[in-house]
Design an enzyme around this catalytic site. Sequence first.
Site, PDB file in Angstrom:
ATOM      1  N   ASN A 136       0.994  -1.211   0.416  1.00  0.00           N
ATOM      2  CA  ASN A 136       0.117  -0.098   0.643  1.00  0.00           C
ATOM      3  C   ASN A 136       1.058   1.222  -0.327  1.00  0.00           C
ATOM      4  O   ASN A 136       1.181   1.481   1.435  1.00  0.00           O
ATOM      5  CB  ASN A 136      -1.054   0.074   1.057  1.00  0.00           C
ATOM      6  CG  ASN A 136      -1.934   1.367   1.373  1.00  0.00           C
ATOM      7  OD1 ASN A 136      -1.900   2.170   0.722  1.00  0.00           O
ATOM      8  ND2 ASN A 136      -2.666   1.674   2.872  1.00  0.00           N
ATOM      9  N   LYS A 173       0.157   4.160  -0.632  1.00  0.00           N
ATOM     10  CA  LYS A 173      -0.546   5.137   0.644  1.00  0.00           C
ATOM     11  C   LYS A 173      -0.045   5.972  -0.890  1.00  0.00           C
ATOM     12  O   LYS A 173      -0.627   6.401  -2.141  1.00  0.00           O
ATOM     13  CB  LYS A 173       0.348   5.657   1.828  1.00  0.00           C
ATOM     14  CG  LYS A 173      -0.385   4.848   2.442  1.00  0.00           C
ATOM     15  CD  LYS A 173      -0.065   4.670   3.990  1.00  0.00           C
ATOM     16  CE  LYS A 173      -0.455   3.532   4.761  1.00  0.00           C
ATOM     17  NZ  LYS A 173      -0.402   3.879   5.998  1.00  0.00           N
ATOM     18  N   HIS A 219      -9.871   1.485   4.156  1.00  0.00           N
ATOM     19  CA  HIS A 219      -8.737   1.332   4.998  1.00  0.00           C
ATOM     20  C   HIS A 219      -8.925   3.103   5.822  1.00  0.00           C
ATOM     21  O   HIS A 219      -9.561   3.710   5.668  1.00  0.00           O
ATOM     22  CB  HIS A 219      -7.064   2.073   4.058  1.00  0.00           C
ATOM     23  CG  HIS A 219      -6.320   2.026   4.423  1.00  0.00           C
ATOM     24  ND1 HIS A 219      -5.494   3.241   5.681  1.00  0.00           N
ATOM     25  CD2 HIS A 219      -5.551   1.453   4.799  1.00  0.00           C
ATOM     26  CE1 HIS A 219      -4.243   2.433   5.929  1.00  0.00           C
ATOM     27  NE2 HIS A 219      -4.634   1.287   5.293  1.00  0.00           N
ATOM     28  N   GLU A 257      -7.021   5.215   7.004  1.00  0.00           N
ATOM     29  CA  GLU A 257      -7.122   6.449   6.819  1.00  0.00           C
ATOM     30  C   GLU A 257      -8.688   6.893   6.261  1.00  0.00           C
ATOM     31  O   GLU A 257      -8.438   8.378   6.231  1.00  0.00           O
ATOM     32  CB  GLU A 257      -5.844   6.534   6.289  1.00  0.00           C
ATOM     33  CG  GLU A 257      -4.384   6.291   6.906  1.00  0.00           C
ATOM     34  CD  GLU A 257      -3.360   5.672   6.682  1.00  0.00           C
ATOM     35  OE1 GLU A 257      -3.299   5.591   5.041  1.00  0.00           O
ATOM     36  OE2 GLU A 257      -2.181   5.049   7.086  1.00  0.00           O
ATOM     37  N   GLU A 277      -5.972  -4.413  10.372  1.00  0.00           N
ATOM     38  CA  GLU A 277      -5.440  -3.591  10.980  1.00  0.00           C
ATOM     39  C   GLU A 277      -5.895  -2.852  11.889  1.00  0.00           C
ATOM     40  O   GLU A 277      -5.750  -1.523  12.317  1.00  0.00           O
ATOM     41  CB  GLU A 277      -5.243  -2.511   9.798  1.00  0.00           C
ATOM     42  CG  GLU A 277      -5.380  -3.591   8.114  1.00  0.00           C
ATOM     43  CD  GLU A 277      -4.158  -2.539   7.373  1.00  0.00           C
ATOM     44  OE1 GLU A 277      -2.529  -2.869   6.805  1.00  0.00           O
ATOM     45  OE2 GLU A 277      -4.732  -1.191   7.133  1.00  0.00           O
ATOM     46  N   GLY A 280       1.648   2.265  11.297  1.00  0.00           N
ATOM     47  CA  GLY A 280       2.761   3.280  10.658  1.00  0.00           C
ATOM     48  C   GLY A 280       3.648   3.529  11.656  1.00  0.00           C
ATOM     49  O   GLY A 280       4.781   4.754  12.140  1.00  0.00           O
ATOM     50  N   SER A 323       2.909  -1.885  10.620  1.00  0.00           N
ATOM     51  CA  SER A 323       3.429  -1.823  11.126  1.00  0.00           C
ATOM     52  C   SER A 323       4.799  -3.130  10.569  1.00  0.00           C
ATOM     53  O   SER A 323       5.781  -4.125  11.271  1.00  0.00           O
ATOM     54  CB  SER A 323       4.098  -2.172  12.129  1.00  0.00           C
ATOM     55  OG  SER A 323       3.959  -0.428  12.631  1.00  0.00           O
TER      56      SER A 323
END
Length: 252
Positions: free
Chosen positions: A9, A11, A95, A97, A167, A173, A213
């Site tokens: 991904n 991003k 996701h 985010e 996730e 991250g 991560s």
Amino acid sequence: MRKPIIVANWKMYKTRVEAEQFCEEIRPLLAGQDKVDAAICAPALQLDILKAKLQNTGIGVGAQNMYPAAEGAFTGEISPRMLQDMGIDYVIIGHSERREIFKEDNELIKAKVKSAYEYGLCPILCVGERLEQREAGETVEVCAGQLLSALEDLTAEEVEQMIVAYEPIWAIGTGKVATAQDAEDTIKALRQAIADKYGAATAEKVRIQYGGSVKPENVKELMAQPNIDGALVGGASLKPESFAKLVRYQEA
Ligand code: PGA
């Protein structure tokens, strides 16, 4: 047997030149590799480069988002029909985010998953809990709730083909990876939630990834868990050597 699947991904990283360079470097690194499915979900402006440069490599190409309509007055959005037209294989949906920063709710995510199937795209549906939800012991309830809501309008055949990515938000991250056992426990519970609704045979076919991560140093332990079928990788997917190591985790 579920075939493992490792997905990058990217991003909001990489210019066109950088994407092209990555493709040049990854080709030889993953040549001949067919034990694990690999795919890269890139920013929309780089998808044509990936399609051209990764031809005949077996590496799939995915988008990171889409709007659930064929076309229309939706300024700034990209439709599943446009992705299909480009020959895109996968699309990440929901996701964290998107959920947290762009306020996407379960209803919108459900519509996106349905719409992906209408245009021949394989959804990678992300679910995950916030830190405070984990601390309150709500992990399974939150994640299974997100998952079952997104599946509501699908047939059992569609459910079988989808990819789910668990996730935990606090692990994305941050360098804080869930322990392999924690990830396994949650993913096992998610598979059970699918079994309860669609039957065990369907649940056994769904590939469920862990994300948050994941790095070459921890991928093997995660992938050794019986219910973890792959990884969705952000930071560690941006360098070709690192992504190749992740895909070739069985050889380490
Ligand atoms: P990370 O991101 O690997 O950088 O933690 C994972 C993701 O957001 O999909």
